[in-house]
Design an enzyme around this catalytic site. Structure first.
Site, PDB file in Angstrom:
ATOM      1  CD  GLU A  25      85.681  89.294  -7.819  1.00 45.24           C
ATOM      2  OE1 GLU A  25      85.630  88.054  -7.969  1.00 45.24           O
ATOM      3  OE2 GLU A  25      84.685  89.989  -7.552  1.00 45.24           O
ATOM      4  CG  ASP A 139      72.827  80.873  -1.834  1.00 41.15           C
ATOM      5  OD1 ASP A 139      73.888  81.349  -1.367  1.00 41.15           O
ATOM      6  OD2 ASP A 139      72.704  80.554  -3.032  1.00 41.15           O
ATOM      7  CB  SER A 141      77.579  85.751  -0.600  1.00 41.89           C
ATOM      8  OG  SER A 141      78.956  85.782  -0.915  1.00 41.89           O
ATOM      9  CG  ASP A 143      81.449  87.736  -1.237  1.00 44.54           C
ATOM     10  OD1 ASP A 143      82.344  86.868  -1.152  1.00 44.54           O
ATOM     11  OD2 ASP A 143      80.983  88.138  -2.322  1.00 44.54           O
ATOM     12  CE  LYS A 160      75.894  91.473  -9.838  1.00 42.07           C
ATOM     13  NZ  LYS A 160      76.663  90.346  -9.399  1.00 42.07           N
TER      14      LYS A 160
HETATM   15  N1  PSU Z   1      79.125  89.727  -8.718  1.00 42.73           N
HETATM   16  C1  PSU Z   1      79.400  89.963 -10.024  1.00 42.73           C
HETATM   17  N2  PSU Z   1      80.251  89.173 -10.675  1.00 42.73           N
HETATM   18  C2  PSU Z   1      80.866  88.139 -10.049  1.00 42.73           C
HETATM   19  C3  PSU Z   1      80.597  87.930  -8.659  1.00 42.73           C
HETATM   20  C4  PSU Z   1      79.717  88.733  -8.037  1.00 42.73           C
HETATM   21  O1  PSU Z   1      78.861  90.872 -10.602  1.00 42.73           O
HETATM   22  O2  PSU Z   1      81.648  87.436 -10.687  1.00 42.73           O
HETATM   23  C5  PSU Z   1      81.355  86.866  -7.906  1.00 42.73           C
HETATM   24  C6  PSU Z   1      82.268  87.529  -6.876  1.00 42.73           C
HETATM   25  O3  PSU Z   1      83.518  86.874  -6.911  1.00 42.73           O
HETATM   26  C7  PSU Z   1      81.570  87.277  -5.562  1.00 42.73           C
HETATM   27  C8  PSU Z   1      80.946  85.924  -5.838  1.00 42.73           C
HETATM   28  O4  PSU Z   1      82.422  87.251  -4.452  1.00 42.73           O
HETATM   29  O5  PSU Z   1      80.479  86.035  -7.172  1.00 42.73           O
HETATM   30  C9  PSU Z   1      79.834  85.593  -4.897  1.00 42.73           C
HETATM   31  O6  PSU Z   1      79.496  84.251  -5.048  1.00 42.73           O
HETATM   32  P1  PSU Z   1      78.622  83.526  -3.927  1.00 42.73           P
HETATM   33  O7  PSU Z   1      77.271  84.196  -4.030  1.00 42.73           O
HETATM   34  O8  PSU Z   1      78.580  82.078  -4.357  1.00 42.73           O
HETATM   35  O9  PSU Z   1      79.292  83.754  -2.638  1.00 42.73           O
HETATM   36 MN    MN Z   2      75.922  81.128  -2.071  1.00 38.29          MN
END
Ligand code: PSU
Ligand code: MN
Length: 306
Positions: A25, A139, A141, A143, A160
């Site tokens: 990514e 919130d 993700s 993902d 994480k």
């Molecule tokens: N975890 C990390 N580093 C990152 C991300 C996640 O340790 O840069 C990034 C990844 O690209 C993941 C995104 O898909 O953050 C998730 O963001 P959100 O929670 O806004 O969906």
């Molecule tokens: Mn989010």
């Protein structure tokens, strides 16, 4: 051929020859780490994938195309632009393409691109998940929904600790996404090997993982698989130090009213600051560890399938 896809010739050739390819990514480069460490890391990850017998394909949106495999110039551009490029998840793809903007792909968007290109294995640091306090903020993700429907396996260092691990596990269970542990029963928590939670299944080697992926997709069970790979012991951070830094980062986030797509990058940067850069070193080591495992799985997978 999909007119929006622009696959680097080296990657296309590997796919045509049914050789191992690993997707990477780009949000981790633009938003996850500061320049120049992000660029060094991007190059390091690609070279580790090669060393372990696969071809790397870092993914980003540039000039109206979904680029699968980036040139050195493109990687350098993304790393230097940093947070000026658009963090692009599923919902952002059409806008970024139509406006010919530069977009760094999240896990969700990278999975979409990888599947369209025919790449089954993807390595990153950590996936997004259910944020703490999600019962109020909603919130969660994108993902996680992506993992429910897109056929790409994601190698990561667990979930994480800035997230709500328990809710993330429940959410993935509901979506039918298996969480595998690579030689571990315990779910790793990114900077630390321990989390207090269990993975669904502990698998011992890349071949066992490849065989599971084949079974899932041969059956037509849509969606991804999360393969969690604990950070190497020598790079892991102290659990209490991390808990403390994360709690402080979340307090700060709430005070500043930071939400939505800014939340994850803010928390990562804050934790780095609070650990005086130690989390960044761990972050690089754990992604490196993940791309190596992903390359080995990709090699086993092409042998299993073809
Ligand atoms: N975890 C990390 N580093 C990152 C991300 C996640 O340790 O840069 C990034 C990844 O690209 C993941 C995104 O898909 O953050 C998730 O963001 P959100 O929670 O806004 O969906
Ligand atoms: Mn989010």
């Amino acid at each position: 051929m999909n007119p929006y896809l622009d696959i680097l010739p080296e990657v296309q050739k590997a796919l045509d020859n049914k050789e191992a390819v690993v997707a990477l990514e780009s949000t981790i480069i633009s938003h996850g780490m500061p320049y120049p460490k992000n660029l060094e890391t991007a190059f390091l990850l690609e070279s580790e994938v090669r060393k372990h017998g696969a071809i790397p394909a870092t993914i980003a949106l540039i000039d109206g195309k979904i680029k699968v495999g980036l040139t050195q110039d493109e990687l350098t551009f993304l790393a230097k632009e940093g947070t000026k490029v658009i963090k692009t998840s599923r919902r952002d793809i059409p806008y970024v393409l139509a406006q010919k903007l530069t977009g760094a792909t999240t896990v969700a968007a990278t999975m979409i691109a990888a599947e369209k290109a025919g790449i089954a294995i993807f390595a990153t640091g950590g996936i997004g998940g259910v944020h703490r306090g999600a019962s109020k903020t909603f919130d969660i993700s994108a993902d996680l929904q992506e993992l429910a429907k897109t056929n790409v396996a994601v190698v990561c260092a667990g979930i994480k600790a800035i997230l709500d691990l328990e809710l993330t596990l429940e959410y993935l269970e509901t979506l039918g996404v298996p969480i595998l542990g690579y030689q571990t029963d315990e779910l790793p928590a990114f900077y630390t090997r321990k989390s207090g939670f269990k993975v669904d299944y502990n698998l011992q080697n890349p071949q066992e993982i490849a065989t599971l992926l084949k079974a899932k997709w041969d059956l037509g069970i849509a969606g991804g698989v999360v393969i969690t790979n604990p950070i190497p012991k020598e790079s892991s951070l102290d659990f209490n130090l991390m808990t403390d830094a994360i709690d402080k980062a979340i307090l700060e986030q709430n005070k500043l009213g930071i939400k939505g797509k800014e939340s994850t990058p803010f928390l990562l940067a804050k934790v780095k600051e609070l650990t005086r850069g130690r989390s960044l070193i761990s972050n690089i080591e754990l992604v490196r560890n993940n791309v190596i495992l992903a390359a080995k799985i990709a090699v086993a997978y092409v042998k299993t399938y073809h």
